[in-house]
Design an enzyme around this catalytic site. Structure first.
Site, PDB file in Angstrom:
ATOM      1  N   ASN A 143      30.742  11.315  -5.171  1.00 24.69           N
ATOM      2  CA  ASN A 143      30.341   9.965  -4.740  1.00 24.69           C
ATOM      3  C   ASN A 143      30.875   8.915  -5.698  1.00 24.69           C
ATOM      4  OD1 ASN A 143      28.418   9.758  -2.305  1.00 24.69           O
ATOM      5  ND2 ASN A 143      27.693  11.586  -3.388  1.00 24.69           N
TER       6      ASN A 143
ATOM      7  N   ASN B 181      19.667   4.104  -5.742  1.00 19.88           N
ATOM      8  CA  ASN B 181      19.917   5.546  -5.830  1.00 19.88           C
ATOM      9  C   ASN B 181      20.244   6.084  -4.443  1.00 19.88           C
ATOM     10  OD1 ASN B 181      19.850   8.250  -6.917  1.00 19.88           O
ATOM     11  ND2 ASN B 181      17.798   8.484  -6.042  1.00 19.88           N
TER      12      ASN B 181
ATOM     13  N   GLY C 212      30.367  14.294  -9.246  1.00 19.15           N
ATOM     14  CA  GLY C 212      30.840  12.924  -9.132  1.00 19.15           C
ATOM     15  C   GLY C 212      31.756  12.636  -7.958  1.00 19.15           C
TER      16      GLY C 212
ATOM     17  N   ASP D 178      12.073   8.479  -6.406  1.00 13.23           N
ATOM     18  CA  ASP D 178      12.341   8.381  -4.962  1.00 13.23           C
ATOM     19  C   ASP D 178      11.327   7.546  -4.179  1.00 13.23           C
ATOM     20  OD1 ASP D 178      14.460  10.111  -5.465  1.00 13.23           O
ATOM     21  OD2 ASP D 178      13.235  11.883  -5.066  1.00 13.23           O
TER      22      ASP D 178
ATOM     23  N   GLU E 143      27.249  10.617   2.921  1.00 18.04           N
ATOM     24  CA  GLU E 143      27.226   9.823   1.686  1.00 18.04           C
ATOM     25  C   GLU E 143      28.565   9.132   1.458  1.00 18.04           C
ATOM     26  OE1 GLU E 143      23.859  12.169  -0.884  1.00 18.04           O
ATOM     27  OE2 GLU E 143      25.929  12.717  -1.248  1.00 18.04           O
TER      28      GLU E 143
ATOM     29  N   LEU F 194      20.469  12.698 -12.581  1.00 20.99           N
ATOM     30  CA  LEU F 194      19.285  13.558 -12.528  1.00 20.99           C
ATOM     31  C   LEU F 194      18.125  13.168 -13.450  1.00 20.99           C
ATOM     32  CD1 LEU F 194      20.951  17.061 -12.109  1.00 20.99           C
ATOM     33  CD2 LEU F 194      19.868  15.623 -10.371  1.00 20.99           C
TER      34      LEU F 194
ATOM     35  N   HIS G 115      19.725   9.500  -2.115  1.00 23.88           N
ATOM     36  CA  HIS G 115      18.964  10.751  -2.061  1.00 23.88           C
ATOM     37  C   HIS G 115      19.432  11.554  -0.847  1.00 23.88           C
ATOM     38  CE1 HIS G 115      15.634  13.361  -3.053  1.00 23.88           C
ATOM     39  NE2 HIS G 115      15.403  13.473  -1.765  1.00 23.88           N
TER      40      HIS G 115
HETATM   41  C1  GRF Z   1      24.508  13.842  -3.781  1.00 29.21           C
HETATM   42  O1  GRF Z   1      24.216  14.683  -2.710  1.00 29.21           O
HETATM   43  C2  GRF Z   1      23.401  12.852  -4.017  1.00 29.21           C
HETATM   44  O2  GRF Z   1      22.699  12.525  -2.865  1.00 29.21           O
HETATM   45  C3  GRF Z   1      22.507  13.574  -4.954  1.00 29.21           C
HETATM   46  O3  GRF Z   1      23.362  14.307  -5.783  1.00 29.21           O
HETATM   47  C4  GRF Z   1      24.568  14.613  -5.097  1.00 29.21           C
HETATM   48  C5  GRF Z   1      25.703  14.210  -5.967  1.00 29.21           C
HETATM   49  O4  GRF Z   1      26.922  14.679  -5.490  1.00 29.21           O
HETATM   50  N1  GRF Z   1      21.608  12.646  -5.594  1.00 29.21           N
HETATM   51  P1  GRF Z   1      28.266  14.266  -6.186  1.00 29.21           P
HETATM   52  O5  GRF Z   1      28.152  14.564  -7.689  1.00 29.21           O
HETATM   53  O6  GRF Z   1      28.485  12.812  -5.947  1.00 29.21           O
HETATM   54  O7  GRF Z   1      29.313  15.108  -5.549  1.00 29.21           O
END
Ligand code: GRF
Length: 189
Positions: free
Chosen positions: A14, A101, A12, A144, A173, A84, A103
């Site tokens: 992001n 989403n 988490g 995707d 990101e 996921l 990716h």
């Molecule tokens: C990210 O790299 C995102 O692109 C992918 O899963 C990862 C999640 O990272 N779908 P985090 O949990 O936000 O650190």
């Protein structure tokens, strides 16, 4: 104030970055974090910032229970940040063009079933790619394959480990995901 609901399954970083970003703005707020893993670190991060959390099982996900809970937050945008599970039809149909989403690669390359996390970065190395990046896209019923909203590329030297590629991708990101979300919620007002 626009409401953003996050879905995440793991660490988490992001999700936290998005929460912190919108805490500083008065255009949107993270109303809740939905998570399918009761042990995921993202839940601690959400609690740290006083964001409500909703935990559900894989089996519950496609039932109306999760949809109804989601509806109760009246989301303007649903954001998958390291989530996921495949999104179920009932949510996709209720929120057309309101689910996005991120990716960790340049779609349509390195997308689809099984292409997540370190699997993606290892495949990039195996194929001797000279660049990778991030894709932010709308979510539809296929993994995707929804329309791409934003991509950013990073050049590879060729000697990176999968972990180093993951780090480069995470940086992109963290840098761009909040601003893309911000544009979407302000354009749809
Ligand atoms: C990210 O790299 C995102 O692109 C992918 O899963 C990862 C999640 O990272 N779908 P985090 O949990 O936000 O650190």
């Amino acid at each position: 104030m626009k409401k953003i609901v996050l879905f995440a399954s793991g660490t988490g970083t992001n999700a936290e970055n998005i929460i912190v970003h919108f805490n500083k703005k008065n255009i949107g707020t993270v109303a809740a974090v939905f998570c399918n893993n009761p042990n995921a670190k993202v839940l601690d991060k959400a609690k740290k910032w006083n964001v409500p959390t909703v935990v559900f099982s894989k089996e519950e996900f496609s039932t109306d229970k999760v949809l109804q809970k989601l509806n109760s937050f009246q989301p303007d945008l649903i954001v998958l940040a390291g989530f996921l599970l495949k999104f179920p039809q009932n949510i996709i149909q209720t929120y057309p063009n309101k689910i996005i989403n991120i990716h960790p690669a340049l779609l349509p390359k390195y997308g689809g079933k099984g292409m997540y996390g370190m699997h993606v970065h290892r495949a990039i190395i195996e194929n001797k790619e000279t660049e990778t990046g991030i894709s932010i896209h709308f979510v539809n019923e296929h993994y995707d394959e929804g329309n791409v909203i934003f991509q950013k590329t990073v050049t590879l030297a060729g000697n990176e480990t999968p972990e180093e590629i993951a780090e480069k991708v995470h940086q992109l990101e963290h840098q761009h995901f909040p601003e893309v979300i911000e544009k979407l919620i302000t354009h749809n007002s």
